[in-house]
Design a protein around this motif. Structure first.
Motif, PDB file in Angstrom:
ATOM      1  N   GLY A  56       0.977  -1.164   0.011  1.00  0.00           N
ATOM      2  CA  GLY A  56       0.002   0.013  -0.062  1.00  0.00           C
ATOM      3  C   GLY A  56       0.964   1.175  -0.150  1.00  0.00           C
ATOM      4  N   VAL A  57       2.009   1.185  -0.771  1.00  0.00           N
ATOM      5  CA  VAL A  57       2.894   2.497  -0.554  1.00  0.00           C
ATOM      6  C   VAL A  57       3.149   2.809  -2.248  1.00  0.00           C
ATOM      7  CG1 VAL A  57       5.415   3.097  -0.346  1.00  0.00           C
ATOM      8  CG2 VAL A  57       4.205   1.500   1.306  1.00  0.00           C
ATOM      9  N   ASP A  58       3.109   4.220  -2.518  1.00  0.00           N
ATOM     10  CA  ASP A  58       3.290   4.661  -3.553  1.00  0.00           C
ATOM     11  C   ASP A  58       4.814   4.551  -3.872  1.00  0.00           C
ATOM     12  OD1 ASP A  58       4.001   6.777  -5.434  1.00  0.00           O
ATOM     13  OD2 ASP A  58       1.919   7.863  -4.895  1.00  0.00           O
ATOM     14  N   PRO A  59       5.014   4.118  -5.247  1.00  0.00           N
ATOM     15  CA  PRO A  59       6.541   3.979  -5.721  1.00  0.00           C
ATOM     16  C   PRO A  59       7.365   5.243  -5.410  1.00  0.00           C
ATOM     17  CG  PRO A  59       5.023   3.040  -7.284  1.00  0.00           C
ATOM     18  CD  PRO A  59       3.946   3.833  -6.281  1.00  0.00           C
ATOM     19  N   ALA A  60       6.903   6.295  -5.345  1.00  0.00           N
ATOM     20  CA  ALA A  60       7.483   7.489  -5.060  1.00  0.00           C
ATOM     21  C   ALA A  60       8.104   7.546  -3.496  1.00  0.00           C
ATOM     22  CB  ALA A  60       6.664   8.550  -5.358  1.00  0.00           C
ATOM     23  N   GLU A  61       7.532   6.539  -2.674  1.00  0.00           N
ATOM     24  CA  GLU A  61       7.951   6.574  -1.496  1.00  0.00           C
ATOM     25  C   GLU A  61       8.560   5.219  -1.146  1.00  0.00           C
ATOM     26  OE1 GLU A  61       4.382   7.146   1.080  1.00  0.00           O
ATOM     27  OE2 GLU A  61       4.492   9.319   0.637  1.00  0.00           O
ATOM     28  N   LYS A  74      15.107   2.588 -11.247  1.00  0.00           N
ATOM     29  CA  LYS A  74      14.441   3.447 -12.244  1.00  0.00           C
ATOM     30  C   LYS A  74      12.924   3.398 -11.694  1.00  0.00           C
ATOM     31  CE  LYS A  74      17.110   2.635 -16.309  1.00  0.00           C
ATOM     32  NZ  LYS A  74      17.182   1.996 -17.805  1.00  0.00           N
ATOM     33  N   ALA A  75      12.605   2.292 -10.923  1.00  0.00           N
ATOM     34  CA  ALA A  75      11.095   2.251 -10.434  1.00  0.00           C
ATOM     35  C   ALA A  75      10.941   2.908  -9.167  1.00  0.00           C
ATOM     36  CB  ALA A  75      10.540   0.753 -10.565  1.00  0.00           C
ATOM     37  N   ALA A  76      11.796   3.362  -8.416  1.00  0.00           N
ATOM     38  CA  ALA A  76      11.643   3.797  -7.209  1.00  0.00           C
ATOM     39  C   ALA A  76      11.864   5.319  -7.032  1.00  0.00           C
ATOM     40  CB  ALA A  76      12.754   3.082  -6.118  1.00  0.00           C
ATOM     41  N   GLY A  77      11.600   5.660  -5.950  1.00  0.00           N
ATOM     42  CA  GLY A  77      11.739   7.366  -5.471  1.00  0.00           C
ATOM     43  C   GLY A  77      12.962   7.659  -5.094  1.00  0.00           C
ATOM     44  N   LEU A  78      13.729   6.831  -4.677  1.00  0.00           N
ATOM     45  CA  LEU A  78      15.145   6.997  -4.172  1.00  0.00           C
ATOM     46  C   LEU A  78      15.948   5.780  -4.155  1.00  0.00           C
ATOM     47  CD1 LEU A  78      16.087   8.944  -0.963  1.00  0.00           C
ATOM     48  CD2 LEU A  78      17.324   6.921  -1.425  1.00  0.00           C
ATOM     49  N   SER A  79      17.040   6.018  -4.757  1.00  0.00           N
ATOM     50  CA  SER A  79      18.064   4.937  -5.138  1.00  0.00           C
ATOM     51  C   SER A  79      19.384   4.946  -4.325  1.00  0.00           C
ATOM     52  CB  SER A  79      18.237   4.733  -6.741  1.00  0.00           C
ATOM     53  OG  SER A  79      18.652   5.989  -7.283  1.00  0.00           O
ATOM     54  N   ILE A  80      19.844   3.699  -3.874  1.00  0.00           N
ATOM     55  CA  ILE A  80      21.175   3.825  -3.358  1.00  0.00           C
ATOM     56  C   ILE A  80      22.038   2.758  -3.821  1.00  0.00           C
ATOM     57  CG2 ILE A  80      22.452   3.809  -0.975  1.00  0.00           C
ATOM     58  CD1 ILE A  80      19.567   4.134   0.014  1.00  0.00           C
TER      59      ILE A  80
END
Length: 283
Positions: free
Chosen positions: A217-222, A237-243
């Motif tokens: 239930g989480v927006d991909p931007a989060e 490429k699919a997430a809001g933040l990448s490490i």
């Protein structure tokens, strides 16, 4: 330990509600062990209100030990996201390699001289129990291979094929050829320098991020993701933040919002503490 570094261009500073991690080369150290520091970091994520899941090239059966060790509650991904399953091993969705693509991949891997494995029917199938990477894979997945005389009966239901070799340059050439001959019928990509994986065309970690985020239930931007290898790029490429891990290949580092320390220096735990907890719902 060196602090996590911001890559050129900066990074988003929004709220993070879910972290999805690669396993080998990221969550696990060079000996394929999840350290106490990483286990404790996962616990701190939960305390901060940040969900946690994993996506790995390993088969689902090969992730059972981590599920127990980390107390995972959300769905997770095996076979590079081809199989999404719950912690009790019940399947949410499953994508197998199309049979024609599996046959093409098998023939090509053999022609290049790779040692071939097929993962099907919850088994790791090999025709050569003395292959150079069998001991490593046994240690990684935590179960024994099944020795078969032929892969023929399994090619219509394989979750993944793998070509392994100590000749990394040969695998790179094989990867390039497979991408050409397979077209869009399957994905060919290395999960390690010594492993060339063949998966269903939609079985990538980017698709897995979307499926796991939806289940949580989480927006991909989060969603934040962390990884080290080329097969982690779709996840970035699919997430809001990448490490990216400090041991990541240059391609992965170039695409990441942040670079943390390597998996030999608890880079996963550092990323959690320095980059994610300050962005959690309870921060």
């Amino acid at each position: 330990m060196a602090a996590a570094e911001v890559t050129p261009g900066g990074a988003p500073a929004g709220r993070i509600a879910l972290l999805i991690s690669d396993v080998d080369g990221t969550l696990a150290d060079p000996d394929k062990v999840v350290t106490p520091a990483s286990v404790a970091a996962v616990r701190r994520l939960g305390e901060a209100g940040i969900g946690f899941s994993i996506v790995s090239s390993r088969p689902p059966r090969g992730l059972s030990g981590l599920i127990a060790q980390l107390g995972l509650a959300l769905p997770l991904g095996g076979f590079n996201g081809g199989t999404i399953f719950r912690p009790d091993q019940s399947v949410v969705s499953e994508l197998t390699v199309p049979e024609a693509a599996a046959r093409t991949a098998l023939a090509t891997l053999r022609r290049f001289g790779a040692d071939v494995w097929v993962f099907a029917d919850n088994q790791w199938l090999t025709m050569d129990p003395d292959g150079p990477y069998v001991p490593l894979e046994r240690h990684t997945v935590g179960f024994e291979p099944t020795i078969v005389g032929s892969f023929e009966p399994y090619l219509g239901r394989a979750g993944k094929l793998v070509g392994s070799s100590e000749d990394f340059e040969m695998l790179a050439r094989c990867e390039a050829e497979l991408r050409g001959v397979l077209g869009g019928s399957a994905i060919a990509g290395r999960s390690q320098r010594y492993y060339l994986d063949i998966n269903h065309p939609e079985a990538d970690k980017g698709h897995a991020v979307g499926r796991i985020a939806a289940a949580a239930g989480v927006d991909p931007a989060e969603v934040a993701v962390i990884g080290d290898a080329a097969n982690d790029v779709p996840m970035f490429k699919a997430a809001g933040l990448s490490i990216a891990m400090g041991n990541a290949i240059d391609e992965v580092k170039a695409l990441a919002d942040f670079v943390t320390a390597g998996n030999d220096a608890d880079g996963f735990a550092q990323a959690v503490d320095r980059l994610l907890l300050p962005r959690g719902p309870k921060a």
